[in-house]
Design a protein around this motif. Structure first.
Motif, PDB file in Angstrom:
ATOM      1  N   ARG A 181     -33.777 -59.496  26.616  1.00 53.10           N
ATOM      2  CA  ARG A 181     -33.575 -60.598  25.675  1.00 53.10           C
ATOM      3  C   ARG A 181     -34.138 -60.221  24.325  1.00 53.10           C
ATOM      4  O   ARG A 181     -35.179 -59.572  24.239  1.00 53.10           O
ATOM      5  CB  ARG A 181     -34.289 -61.852  26.147  1.00 53.10           C
ATOM      6  N   GLU A 182     -33.440 -60.660  23.287  1.00 54.55           N
ATOM      7  CA  GLU A 182     -33.899 -60.380  21.938  1.00 54.55           C
ATOM      8  C   GLU A 182     -34.703 -61.594  21.470  1.00 54.55           C
ATOM      9  O   GLU A 182     -34.149 -62.659  21.260  1.00 54.55           O
ATOM     10  CB  GLU A 182     -32.683 -60.132  21.032  1.00 54.55           C
ATOM     11  N   VAL A 183     -36.024 -61.440  21.361  1.00 56.04           N
ATOM     12  CA  VAL A 183     -36.853 -62.599  21.012  1.00 56.04           C
ATOM     13  C   VAL A 183     -37.073 -62.724  19.506  1.00 56.04           C
ATOM     14  O   VAL A 183     -37.389 -63.788  19.000  1.00 56.04           O
ATOM     15  CB  VAL A 183     -38.216 -62.549  21.758  1.00 56.04           C
ATOM     16  N   GLU A 184     -36.927 -61.594  18.811  1.00 54.11           N
ATOM     17  CA  GLU A 184     -36.915 -61.642  17.347  1.00 54.11           C
ATOM     18  C   GLU A 184     -35.718 -60.826  16.901  1.00 54.11           C
ATOM     19  O   GLU A 184     -35.390 -59.840  17.537  1.00 54.11           O
ATOM     20  CB  GLU A 184     -38.168 -60.973  16.741  1.00 54.11           C
ATOM     21  N   CYS A 185     -35.069 -61.240  15.806  1.00 54.18           N
ATOM     22  CA  CYS A 185     -33.891 -60.487  15.360  1.00 54.18           C
ATOM     23  C   CYS A 185     -33.798 -60.559  13.842  1.00 54.18           C
ATOM     24  O   CYS A 185     -34.138 -61.580  13.237  1.00 54.18           O
ATOM     25  CB  CYS A 185     -32.633 -61.077  15.998  1.00 54.18           C
ATOM     26  N   ARG A 186     -33.336 -59.494  13.224  1.00 55.76           N
ATOM     27  CA  ARG A 186     -33.163 -59.495  11.767  1.00 55.76           C
ATOM     28  C   ARG A 186     -32.182 -60.580  11.349  1.00 55.76           C
ATOM     29  O   ARG A 186     -32.296 -61.151  10.271  1.00 55.76           O
ATOM     30  CB  ARG A 186     -32.664 -58.125  11.302  1.00 55.76           C
ATOM     31  N   SER A 187     -31.206 -60.860  12.242  1.00 56.30           N
ATOM     32  CA  SER A 187     -30.246 -61.909  11.908  1.00 56.30           C
ATOM     33  C   SER A 187     -30.886 -63.299  11.912  1.00 56.30           C
ATOM     34  O   SER A 187     -30.278 -64.283  11.515  1.00 56.30           O
ATOM     35  CB  SER A 187     -29.068 -61.894  12.893  1.00 56.30           C
ATOM     36  N   GLU A 234     -25.545 -53.630  14.214  1.00 60.21           N
ATOM     37  CA  GLU A 234     -24.857 -54.900  14.444  1.00 60.21           C
ATOM     38  C   GLU A 234     -25.441 -56.012  13.563  1.00 60.21           C
ATOM     39  O   GLU A 234     -24.717 -56.877  13.086  1.00 60.21           O
ATOM     40  CB  GLU A 234     -24.942 -55.285  15.922  1.00 60.21           C
ATOM     41  N   ASP A 235     -26.766 -55.950  13.363  1.00 55.07           N
ATOM     42  CA  ASP A 235     -27.379 -56.931  12.457  1.00 55.07           C
ATOM     43  C   ASP A 235     -26.819 -56.805  11.042  1.00 55.07           C
ATOM     44  O   ASP A 235     -26.537 -57.801  10.380  1.00 55.07           O
ATOM     45  CB  ASP A 235     -28.904 -56.752  12.428  1.00 55.07           C
ATOM     46  N   ASP A 236     -26.673 -55.556  10.576  1.00 56.62           N
ATOM     47  CA  ASP A 236     -26.109 -55.344   9.238  1.00 56.62           C
ATOM     48  C   ASP A 236     -24.777 -56.069   9.092  1.00 56.62           C
ATOM     49  O   ASP A 236     -24.528 -56.773   8.110  1.00 56.62           O
ATOM     50  CB  ASP A 236     -25.887 -53.844   8.986  1.00 56.62           C
ATOM     51  N   GLN A 266     -37.779 -56.926  11.875  1.00 60.20           N
ATOM     52  CA  GLN A 266     -37.138 -56.026  12.829  1.00 60.20           C
ATOM     53  C   GLN A 266     -36.783 -56.854  14.056  1.00 60.20           C
ATOM     54  O   GLN A 266     -37.145 -58.024  14.126  1.00 60.20           O
ATOM     55  CB  GLN A 266     -38.102 -54.902  13.212  1.00 60.20           C
ATOM     56  N   CYS A 267     -36.096 -56.225  15.010  1.00 57.75           N
ATOM     57  CA  CYS A 267     -35.746 -56.945  16.231  1.00 57.75           C
ATOM     58  C   CYS A 267     -36.745 -56.559  17.318  1.00 57.75           C
ATOM     59  O   CYS A 267     -37.226 -55.438  17.357  1.00 57.75           O
ATOM     60  CB  CYS A 267     -34.329 -56.602  16.673  1.00 57.75           C
ATOM     61  N   ARG A 268     -37.042 -57.502  18.189  1.00 58.06           N
ATOM     62  CA  ARG A 268     -37.949 -57.240  19.308  1.00 58.06           C
ATOM     63  C   ARG A 268     -37.259 -57.680  20.589  1.00 58.06           C
ATOM     64  O   ARG A 268     -36.741 -58.799  20.669  1.00 58.06           O
ATOM     65  CB  ARG A 268     -39.255 -58.033  19.108  1.00 58.06           C
ATOM     66  N   ALA A 311     -28.455 -61.549  17.206  1.00 51.87           N
ATOM     67  CA  ALA A 311     -27.063 -61.092  17.080  1.00 51.87           C
ATOM     68  C   ALA A 311     -26.816 -59.679  17.600  1.00 51.87           C
ATOM     69  O   ALA A 311     -25.701 -59.173  17.507  1.00 51.87           O
ATOM     70  CB  ALA A 311     -26.638 -61.172  15.610  1.00 51.87           C
ATOM     71  N   CYS A 312     -27.835 -59.017  18.162  1.00 50.44           N
ATOM     72  CA  CYS A 312     -27.635 -57.619  18.600  1.00 50.44           C
ATOM     73  C   CYS A 312     -27.091 -57.570  20.027  1.00 50.44           C
ATOM     74  O   CYS A 312     -27.773 -57.143  20.949  1.00 50.44           O
ATOM     75  CB  CYS A 312     -28.940 -56.841  18.483  1.00 50.44           C
ATOM     76  N   TRP A 313     -25.842 -57.989  20.182  1.00 48.02           N
ATOM     77  CA  TRP A 313     -25.278 -58.141  21.529  1.00 48.02           C
ATOM     78  C   TRP A 313     -24.895 -56.804  22.151  1.00 48.02           C
ATOM     79  O   TRP A 313     -25.148 -56.567  23.323  1.00 48.02           O
ATOM     80  CB  TRP A 313     -24.052 -59.048  21.467  1.00 48.02           C
TER      81      TRP A 313
HETATM   82 ZN   LIG Z   1     -31.233 -57.951  16.122  1.00 50.54          ZN
END
Ligand SMILES: [Zn+2]
Length: 583
Positions: free
Chosen positions: A193-199, A155-157, A204-206, A170-172
């Motif tokens: 909850r996504e606290v870090e995201c590539r978007s 989804e980030d891509d 990376q996402c966390r 953005a990784c919903w």
């Molecule tokens: Zn993400």
């Protein structure tokens, strides 16, 4: 396999009973069931049939970019908040389905592995690679806490390609999946909850997950989970989210089960015509559930409080047919010792279901036509006409038009009956319904026969999904009943419990092998027989010798039972015995 000191998943499903469950990610061992390999075996491609299965759930192989287009259009038309909610809930459904799959297939697995299976399934489905940082759960305290890293989220891509790097995660879809999967297992709402995201520019996402009560501001997340917005959501269990169309709220014993397009079309037609007085003609192969549809039609009609009378025209000898349908006056023929009302009279005010209508004799057809036209019947041996108010539902597994052309069925009667035809699809044309039906009949027969079983094996499920069911739903029902009776207590229903003499097709089903490539795995027995034949062909053997080896192999395989061996070979028992004697 239950490990001593570990708590099984069966306990997990009894959460409400207050079972204490504690565990954490240090117990995660990828060698324990379900392993990645076992999960991969659940994925089956059936290209000849246009379907992909993950165990008994139909899957889609969809271009990530096309999902990206859908996502972008959702954002552009609905706005970012509404689109986010929609995708979160979509992911949630996937997560609960996968949790359900793991619970069903590995009821005895240890909880840490069950939580780990979700991360592997998410990867297998090509969505995201999940790396657990740590997680722990304690159900007595009602607590779950976990932290995970997500690598190359699809989804980030798509988000970055459409909108670039921004300030919000953005990784919903992925987040919804995690919420659905873990909540489905814990039995309480666990919010991620996504606290870090590539978007947002991270490498990376966390994500961090906690039981809803542990978040001080859970309202923030809840609005994405509830279609109405801010009302507090209820956790939808995987069982509840299964789509089962049942039209008989009034009576649980009558259930029409299905969600496929073909089934829905037929149900829709049924509901449309039920409220009218129109004559209905149900067509379809035997075993598709024509009587069930007729019963349902009656229940939904204004006549539901009046009698429903079913009559199978093929089950009655021709000389009795007339008296059965129209009644008989005393003394009309030998044996008619007293007067009796026929089915038409007994159905007065209600519905008369005439099954296998094509088997009616010419005389029977003309009497039926008269009853439909005049709305009155005359008993055999009687002289007065009796008024009847009956709605007729007829059914046939033959093509009545063809029967008319052949001169075997009256054309005028055909048009009387064919006012509102409803064709019912054969089961092989509504395969999407097989999992629903299997699960329904499985539960039904376990209860009826007092059997405690854990479910079906993967092979049995695959065989059912690919079998042609010439006898349709009735055959499926019989197979499941047989399997439930034949399986070992507390065990799984397997292929030999289900199938006896039925021809299981060499299915066009593909699985994913260790290298991730598709492979067509023929059934084990057939494969080894074929391999042996190939080996034999390499030796210097005469045709007779080859035949003898084959016959002996079949006899050994059937543990010396000649009749069973003959069936395997497509010979009669006598033929096999004769050929064995030749040597
Ligand atoms: Zn993400």
């Amino acid at each position: 396999m239950t490990h001593p000191g570990r708590i099984s998943l069966a306990d997990l499903s009894r959460l409400d009973a207050g079972v204490l469950l504690r565990g954490n990610s240090s117990q995660l061992d990828y060698q324990h069931s379900p392993t990645l390999e076992e999960l991969t075996e659940c994925l089956c491609f059936s290209p000849g049939d246009g379907r992909i299965w993950l165990n008994d759930q139909r899957m889609l192989l969809i271009h990530a970019s096309s999902l990206g287009t859908l996502r972008r259009e959702l954002i552009d038309t609905l706005g970012i908040e509404a689109a986010r909610g929609l995708l979160t809930r979509t992911g949630y459904v996937s997560g609960t389905r996968d949790a359900q799959l793991v619970r069903q297939r590995w009821p005895d697995a240890d909880p840490a592995s069950i939580f780990g299976a979700g991360t592997q399934l998410h990867g297998l489905e090509g969505v995201v690679k999940v790396e657990p940082v740590h997680f722990e759960f304690d159900t007595e305290q009602g607590r779950y806490e976990g932290e995970f890293l997500w690598h190359h989220s699809s989804e980030d891509d798509e988000h970055i390609a459409a909108y670039g790097i921004g300030t919000d995660p953005a990784c919903w879809l992925e987040l919804g999946y995690a919420i659905g999967y873990v909540s489905g297992l814990v039995g309480r709402l666990v919010l991620f909850r996504e606290v870090e995201c590539r978007s947002m520019g991270s490498r990376q996402c966390r994500v961090i997950g906690k039981t809803a009560e542990l978040w001080p501001d859970a309202e923030e997340d809840l609005r994405y989970l509830n279609p109405q917005g801010y009302a507090s959501p209820t956790v939808i269990s995987a069982e509840q989210s299964t789509v089962v169309a049942t039209t008989a709220e009034a009576d649980n014993s009558v259930k029409m089960i299905g969600a496929s397009a073909a089934f829905t079309a037929a149900s829709h037609a049924l509901q449309k015509v039920a409220g009218t007085q129109a004559t209905v003609l149900l067509t379809g192969e035997s075993g598709v559930g024509k009587e069930l549809f007729a019963t349902m039609l009656h229940r939904l009609s204004p006549r539901s409080q009046q009698p429903f009378v079913a009559f199978n025209c093929a089950a009655i000898p021709e000389n009795l047919l007339e008296s059965e349908l129209f009644g008989v006056e005393r003394g009309a023929f030998t044996g008619a010792s007293h007067s009796r009302a026929g089915r038409f009279e007994r159905a007065h005010g209600g519905t008369l279901f005439l099954d296998e209508i094509a088997t009616l004799s010419a005389a029977g057809q003309s009497k039926l036509l008269r009853a439909l036209q005049e709305r009155e019947v005359e008993r055999v041996g009687g002289s007065r006409a009796i008024k009847v108010d009956v709605r007729v539902v007829a059914a046939t597994n033959e093509d009545l038009r063809d029967a008319v052309k052949r001169g075997e069925f009256r054309e005028d009667l055909f048009y009387r009956l064919n006012v509102f035809p409803i064709p019912l699809p054969p089961l092989r044309e509504r395969r999407d319904d097989i999992p629903l039906l299997v699960s329904h009949f499985f539960q039904h027969y376990c209860q009826l026969h007092g059997r405690l079983l854990r479910g079906m094996t993967q092979k049995a499920t695959q065989a059912l999904l690919n079998y042609d069911f010439p006898g349709n739903i009735r055959e499926l029902q019989n197979l499941i009943e047989r399997g439930v009776i034949a399986a070992d207590e507390d065990g799984l229903v397997d292929i030999p419990h289900l199938f006896r003499n039925e021809k299981i097709p060499q299915s066009m089903i593909f699985s994913v092998n260790r290298q991730g490539a598709l492979s067509n795995k023929p059934q084990a027995a057939a494969a080894s027989l074929w391999e042996q034949l190939q080996q034999l062909a390499g030796d210097e053997l005469s045709m007779e010798q080859l035949e003898q080896r084959l016959l002996q192999e079949a006899v050994e395989r059937a543990n010396g039972n000649l009749a069973a061996a003959a069936r395997q070979l497509g010979l009669s028992r006598a033929q096999l015995a004769y050929r064995l004697q030749k040597r």
